[in-house]
Design a protein around this motif. Sequence first.
Motif, short mmCIF file in Angstrom:
data_model
loop_
_atom_site.label_atom_id
_atom_site.label_comp_id
_atom_site.label_asym_id
_atom_site.label_seq_id
_atom_site.Cartn_x
_atom_site.Cartn_y
_atom_site.Cartn_z
N GLU B 11 0.80 -1.22 0.00
CA GLU B 11 0.00 0.00 0.00
C GLU B 11 0.84 1.28 0.00
OE1 GLU B 11 -3.29 -0.30 2.78
OE2 GLU B 11 -3.33 1.88 2.90
N LEU B 13 3.94 1.75 -0.84
CA LEU B 13 4.74 1.85 -2.07
C LEU B 13 3.86 2.30 -3.23
CD1 LEU B 13 7.20 1.36 -3.87
CD2 LEU B 13 6.73 -1.10 -3.76
N VAL B 14 2.69 1.69 -3.35
CA VAL B 14 1.79 2.04 -4.44
C VAL B 14 1.29 3.47 -4.27
CG1 VAL B 14 -0.51 1.52 -5.38
CG2 VAL B 14 1.11 -0.32 -5.03
N SER B 15 1.07 3.89 -3.02
CA SER B 15 0.64 5.29 -2.76
C SER B 15 1.68 6.27 -3.28
CB SER B 15 0.46 5.54 -1.27
OG SER B 15 -0.63 4.83 -0.80
N LEU B 17 3.89 5.71 -5.68
CA LEU B 17 3.90 5.64 -7.15
C LEU B 17 2.69 6.36 -7.74
CD1 LEU B 17 4.93 2.01 -8.16
CD2 LEU B 17 6.12 4.12 -8.75
N HIS B 18 1.59 6.26 -7.03
CA HIS B 18 0.33 6.85 -7.50
C HIS B 18 0.46 8.35 -7.73
CE1 HIS B 18 -3.96 6.33 -8.20
NE2 HIS B 18 -4.21 7.39 -7.47
#
Lengths: 291, 108
Positions: B11, B13-15, B17-18
């Motif tokens: 979560e 990490l993806v946040s 990248l988002h």
Amino acid sequence: MLFSSKKPHYEHLRKKWTAKHRSLQEKFFDKHSDVGRQIALGSLGSLMLLTTPNATALPGHNLVADSGQITRVKDNNAVLAEDLKDKVPTDMRSLSITEEQDIGTILTESFGFNVSAELQGKRLNRSYGLIGGEQHLYRYPGDNLIKHADNASDWAMYGSSGIAPGLGAWGYFTSSEAQMTSKDIMREKYYIAVQTFLAPGFSERTAEYRDFFKYRKMLLINPKTGQAVVTDIADAGPSEFTGKHLGGSPEVMHAIGLAQGPRKGAVLYFFIDDPNDTIPLGPIKVPEREA
Amino acid sequence: MAFYTKYVVVESLVSELHEMDLSESERAHLSALIDSNLHHQIMDEILSSLSVDDKKLFIKLMEKDPESERLMEFLNGKVDNIEGRIQKVADELVSEMEKDVKEAKKIK
């Protein structure tokens, strides 16, 4: 396919993580070559491909990003598409009762469970229509788009659809993140929105119809390809003025091969009779037929 | 969904990248790298904890159904605290990649 990008932040990550990947792979095959001797290295490599999420995008020297589209299924689902060819109209119109019965019979025989346009005396306004892409739905108070992704590839494939500002027709799927079950997760993942408000009898017996439609399972088929997905009704819509007849979650659109481009296409949608809740939500393949 | 998915939290990490300006294909590319790197790291941790015979058995089970819950049942019967170990290596790699993203954001 060679990538070129003018984005230094992207290039930085791509190079760093590709190098990391190479190093992890080399270390892996060095350490576990004992198993590789018993199973041909190709198989172990294939195993890594098979078990890596979104395997078609396994990085190599020149990485090809996964397009995020499920390609046409080359198996019994394609046979199903052939069977449906003469039954589904070429123009976008409602099916006649006879057409619904014929198609329902084909689907029931193909999948091995009862599929019909009418169930318990209730039906939608139509069973063949244009589907459009919907956004994710909030599953519990405090939910967000990022939490919907099981892994990074999920986020890449489905995150761009965004999350609807309001709640689905039945509200939150569960009261909190802690209480969310895998059933709640799958209900949101594979939901469809249908025009419940246009169902014959809806306005006269709203509560009864609401209970019937709530998370009701429907089989969704792309008749051109045979791609099929077991979905559940979790929202009402779209409005008639849109020209579309139903909506699919990002995962549903992906499963029926309509996630790219205009995110729109013709689909069949029939009720599944599943009183014991045994048929799992998600993409479904036509099983091998017994001789 | 891989059998170990619930032990891997991406979560944060993806946040990160988002928030980056990425095209669809760039997002897909980086995501594939993240998932594959995690997969290799976790598989290495698992296979390193098993005897040669158990490795072979485990791989055969994976070939049958890579998403089966039986895989974790098998591992729990063979390795102490395998869930904790998977979580640990996954968390370490996710933190490492998160730092990479923060570093990349500073590049102009």
